[in-house]
Design a protein around this motif. Sequence first.
Motif, PDB file in Angstrom:
ATOM      1  N   UNK A 113       0.822  -1.061   0.101  1.00 23.78           N
ATOM      2  CA  UNK A 113       0.072  -0.116   0.111  1.00 23.78           C
ATOM      3  C   UNK A 113       1.037   1.184  -0.143  1.00 23.78           C
ATOM      4  N   UNK A 114       0.535   2.241  -0.719  1.00 23.05           N
ATOM      5  CA  UNK A 114       1.159   3.492  -0.927  1.00 23.05           C
ATOM      6  C   UNK A 114       1.251   4.358   0.508  1.00 23.05           C
ATOM      7  N   UNK A 115       0.200   3.993   1.477  1.00 24.50           N
ATOM      8  CA  UNK A 115       0.307   4.739   2.509  1.00 24.50           C
ATOM      9  C   UNK A 115       1.407   4.297   3.586  1.00 24.50           C
ATOM     10  N   UNK A 116       2.035   3.098   3.210  1.00 23.91           N
ATOM     11  CA  UNK A 116       3.222   2.522   4.156  1.00 23.91           C
ATOM     12  C   UNK A 116       4.260   3.325   3.912  1.00 23.91           C
ATOM     13  N   UNK A 117       4.453   4.343   2.854  1.00 24.45           N
ATOM     14  CA  UNK A 117       5.565   4.938   2.571  1.00 24.45           C
ATOM     15  C   UNK A 117       5.311   6.684   2.721  1.00 24.45           C
ATOM     16  N   UNK A 142       2.489   2.389   9.343  1.00 20.76           N
ATOM     17  CA  UNK A 142       3.709   1.518   9.128  1.00 20.76           C
ATOM     18  C   UNK A 142       3.556   0.028   9.304  1.00 20.76           C
ATOM     19  N   UNK A 143       2.371  -0.199   9.977  1.00 18.15           N
ATOM     20  CA  UNK A 143       1.923  -1.473  10.282  1.00 18.15           C
ATOM     21  C   UNK A 143       0.621  -2.004   9.676  1.00 18.15           C
ATOM     22  N   UNK A 144       0.549  -2.711   8.500  1.00 19.66           N
ATOM     23  CA  UNK A 144      -0.677  -3.099   8.154  1.00 19.66           C
ATOM     24  C   UNK A 144      -1.627  -3.745   9.105  1.00 19.66           C
ATOM     25  N   UNK A 145      -1.244  -4.817   9.917  1.00 22.34           N
ATOM     26  CA  UNK A 145      -1.975  -5.342  10.897  1.00 22.34           C
ATOM     27  C   UNK A 145      -2.618  -4.475  11.873  1.00 22.34           C
TER      28      UNK A 145
END
Length: 186
Positions: A113-117, A142-145
């Motif tokens: 996902x782009x929101x991770x960066x 930073x953490x999907x889960x």
Amino acid sequence: MAIPASQPSAPSADTGAASGGGTVTDRLVEANRRYAAGFTDPGMDARPVRRVAVVACMDARLDLHAALGLELGDCHTIRNAGGVVTDDIIRSLTISQRALGTRSVVLIHHTGCGLLSLTEDFRHELAAEVGQRPTWAVEAFKDLDEDVRQSMQRVRTSPFLPHTDDVRGFVFDVTTGLLREIDPRD
């Protein structure tokens, strides 16, 4: 690392006026004309047959109907950047439940996902570029889960939603097509 607001992603060959068809929007409108030529009113109303609302990321790699075995009329699909439960998602879910009969909520984030960066610095960079600060949060993570858990919690604790007993969250793997369920208690 933030992506500067002034640096759009690389344009594809399909974004502007291209030979043989005008803009991408022109081609979409033409595709709609072809679609409408064979369209038959399915006789449905706005109430989803399966009484479920799916909240997911807007990422173009997610074909939710195919991935979940859904047909037209089965669900409400609510999408935004990250599939994050924001005030506007709660607004849509409230209407979905209270006015249109849904009872279940499925939340789907995805790998890559782009929101991770991104970070909230994106808002500051955007404000510096355009001279106005956005009223919305980026909702980067930073953490999907953990973000799926936070989204489940936001749905479960909303005073506007009467049906919060069947709220489940998943991460969709964009390389395998599989869903991985997230335990809300981890």
